[in-house]
Design a protein around this motif. Structure first.
Motif, PDB file in Angstrom:
ATOM      1  N   GLU A  29       0.857  -9.808   0.489  1.00 57.32           N
ATOM      2  CA  GLU A  29       0.650  -8.432   0.945  1.00 57.32           C
ATOM      3  C   GLU A  29       0.055  -7.559  -0.147  1.00 57.32           C
ATOM      4  OE1 GLU A  29       3.380  -4.621   2.441  1.00 57.32           O
ATOM      5  OE2 GLU A  29       4.271  -6.610   2.186  1.00 57.32           O
ATOM      6  N   HIS A  30       0.411  -7.838  -1.390  1.00 56.17           N
ATOM      7  CA  HIS A  30      -0.046  -7.024  -2.511  1.00 56.17           C
ATOM      8  C   HIS A  30      -1.185  -7.682  -3.301  1.00 56.17           C
ATOM      9  CE1 HIS A  30       3.941  -5.352  -1.665  1.00 56.17           C
ATOM     10  NE2 HIS A  30       3.487  -4.234  -2.188  1.00 56.17           N
ATOM     11  N   ALA A  31      -1.815  -8.706  -2.742  1.00 53.25           N
ATOM     12  CA  ALA A  31      -2.787  -9.479  -3.509  1.00 53.25           C
ATOM     13  C   ALA A  31      -3.942  -8.625  -4.024  1.00 53.25           C
ATOM     14  CB  ALA A  31      -3.325 -10.638  -2.668  1.00 53.25           C
ATOM     15  N   GLU A  32      -4.464  -7.736  -3.202  1.00 53.41           N
ATOM     16  CA  GLU A  32      -5.608  -6.936  -3.643  1.00 53.41           C
ATOM     17  C   GLU A  32      -5.206  -5.989  -4.776  1.00 53.41           C
ATOM     18  OE1 GLU A  32      -8.768  -7.143  -2.770  1.00 53.41           O
ATOM     19  OE2 GLU A  32      -8.440  -8.740  -1.302  1.00 53.41           O
ATOM     20  N   ALA A  33      -4.093  -5.299  -4.597  1.00 54.83           N
ATOM     21  CA  ALA A  33      -3.667  -4.329  -5.617  1.00 54.83           C
ATOM     22  C   ALA A  33      -3.251  -5.032  -6.899  1.00 54.83           C
ATOM     23  CB  ALA A  33      -2.516  -3.488  -5.078  1.00 54.83           C
ATOM     24  N   TRP A  34      -2.449  -6.087  -6.772  1.00 51.96           N
ATOM     25  CA  TRP A  34      -1.989  -6.790  -7.974  1.00 51.96           C
ATOM     26  C   TRP A  34      -3.127  -7.555  -8.643  1.00 51.96           C
ATOM     27  CZ3 TRP A  34       3.385  -9.103  -6.155  1.00 51.96           C
ATOM     28  CH2 TRP A  34       4.250  -8.029  -5.892  1.00 51.96           C
TER      29      TRP A  34
END
Length: 493
Positions: free
Chosen positions: A87-92
């Motif tokens: 879920e957080h792949a883009e931000a992380w």
């Protein structure tokens, strides 16, 4: 779950000790963007030896309950953590790019790779957990049980700040062990993100502690009496010290260390393919992979064409801000790493028989303020320190070989044994390479870097010590076996 702030807002860094997030009370920890070293990505303070003792005590208290938790329940937590990571792949992934220097695409890809690893070990709950053997005695079965070993000390490097921790921590947890983790201080933010995902997925208190701490406390972690086993990834020099410390304590250790990985380009190789794969292996992630291609042995009959195309394409690589989608290669992890790599090249050029074909000099534009090094290719007339010592940067050494067999011999001529590649369409050459080259991973017509999470990973010689990582091979290190000779009292009469 902490949201990802903008680049203007440094993220507060915290350790996780037992069941609580902790602000350290030690030295400042300033996490800088290697593309723009004045930009602070995250900030916090280190914890010390008292926090280590607290973390190990919390792990000891949590160990019986975690081991007794049904394997499917442990797997469900890892599956939920994988969903959080995805879920957080883009931000992380963007944070990884700012913190470590990989391009945004590489950063997002690494975060998703960590999720894949978590999912693989979550699914271990659906696979056999032991073996049953036939007995030579009537009425008896022989069972081999795999059981947790206790608290695992985990020490991880900067170059894969979420993937390498995932492939150590996920199997440790899946097989029922608590973890005390010391990540590289170059990449504390992604370490905190992975910990957030596991805690957010429902990991019980004390089962995972994250220590943002110095190397001295890391040494104390290795030797702590409450640690059952140690898994380490880093340089060969540090790894050997970890191995020695564990050996003195008769403590099992798993160490993945350095590499000086080579590709052999044989006379029948498809040169366009070979050039593209060697470039990717050498310069993706700015050469900061233990599996990066740092040597090439090319058969003389195709050497001129191969080297000319290699240099042409290396010179054309776009180096810049890792968050710019046009960038192919970002900076090294730090200005200190930049200076070390450039110094290694400068020293090599003072020696006879070393010729610079491209790169090798600092940038003179704005990139000169960051940790940028251009893709660098050097040709060697014979043996040289650059052929033998790990540089850990975007530096590729090329040697010519009179025959295909001589090229394979050059690939194997190394104290390291992690990864290699051979470019050929000849089946007999592939068979010869597989038998001759002493490495843990051999690629045929692909770059030396890259490993899938469901198969064993690791090297020999000075590159590795102890059981392999990843896939089902990880079970060997993270469990202990008990062989049970089982028969009823009635059968014994």
């Amino acid at each position: 779950m902490t949201s990802s702030p903008t680049s203007a807002e440094p993220v507060p860094l915290r350790s996780r000790i037992g069941g609580a997030w902790v602000d350290g009370d030690g030295a400042d920890l300033v996490d800088r963007n290697p593309a723009r070293p004045d930009e602070v990505v995250a900030h916090g303070r280190l914890v010390g030896r008292a926090a280590l003792d607290d973390a190990v005590a919390a792990a000891a208290a949590a160990a019986p309950g975690w081991a007794a938790t049904p394997f499917p329940a442990r797997g469900a937590i890892l599956a939920r953590a994988a969903a959080i990571v995805d879920e957080h792949a883009e931000a992380w992934g963007a944070e990884l790019a700012r913190e470590e220097g990989k391009t945004r695409a590489e950063g997002v890809g690494e975060v998703r790779r960590a999720a894949d690893v978590l999912r693989f070990y979550a699914a271990e709950a659906q696979r056999p957990v032991g073996e049953v053997y036939a007995s030579p005695r009537p009425g008896e079965q022989i069972h081999v049980l795999h059981k947790p070993v206790g608290t695992i000390g985990v020490i991880t490097p900067f170059n894969f700040p979420i993937a390498i921790p995932a492939w150590k921590i996920a199997p440790a947890l899946a097989y029922g062990n608590p973890v005390v983790w010391k990540p590289s201080l170059d990449v504390p933010l992604l370490a905190m993100r992975l910990t957030e995902a596991l805690v957010g997925a429902g990991l019980p208190e004390g089962v995972l502690s994250l220590l943002l701490t110095d190397d001295g406390t890391a040494g104390a972690l290795v030797e702590h009496p409450g640690i059952a086993r140690v898994t380490f990834t880093g340089s060969t020099a540090v790894g050997r010290r970890v191995i020695a410390a564990c050996g003195a304590l008769a403590r099992p250790v798993q160490a993945e260390m350095g590499g000086k990985n080579a590709a052999a380009v044989l006379a029948d190789a498809e040169l366009g393919l070979a050039v593209g794969e060697v470039l990717a292996g050498a310069f993706r992630s700015t050469g900061q992979k233990c599996t990066a291609t740092s040597r090439v042995a090319v058969t003389e009959t195709v050497a001129d064409a191969f080297v000319a195309e290699l240099v042409r394409r290396a010179d054309a690589i776009t180096v810049g801000d890792p968050l710019d989608d046009a960038t192919w290669m970002g900076p090294l992890v730090s200005v200190a790493a930049r200076d070390r790599v450039l110094a290694s090249v400068a020293e090599a050029l003072k020696r006879p028989g070393v010729r610079l074909l491209c790169g090798g000099h600092p940038f003179e534009d704005d990139r000169g303020k960051g940790a940028f090094v251009p893709p660098t290719v050097l040709e060697l007339d014979g043996d040289d320190e650059l052929w033998r010592s790990e540089v850990f940067g975007p530096v590729l050494a090329v040697r010519r070989a009179p025959t295909d067999r001589a090229a394979l011999d050059l690939v194997d001529d190394s104290a390291y044994g992690l990864s290699a590649a051979v470019f050929t369409n000849r089946l007999d050459a592939v068979e010869e390479a597989a038998q001759l080259i002493d490495v843990g991973v051999l690629h045929v017509n692909s770059e030396t870097a890259g490993a899938d999470p469901h198969v064993p990973f690791g090297g020999g010689k000075a590159s590795g010590f102890g059981p392999k990582e990843q896939g089902r091979a990880a079970r060997e290190f993270f469990t202990a076996t008990t062989t049970v000779y089982l028969r009823s009292a009635a059968a014994a009469r």
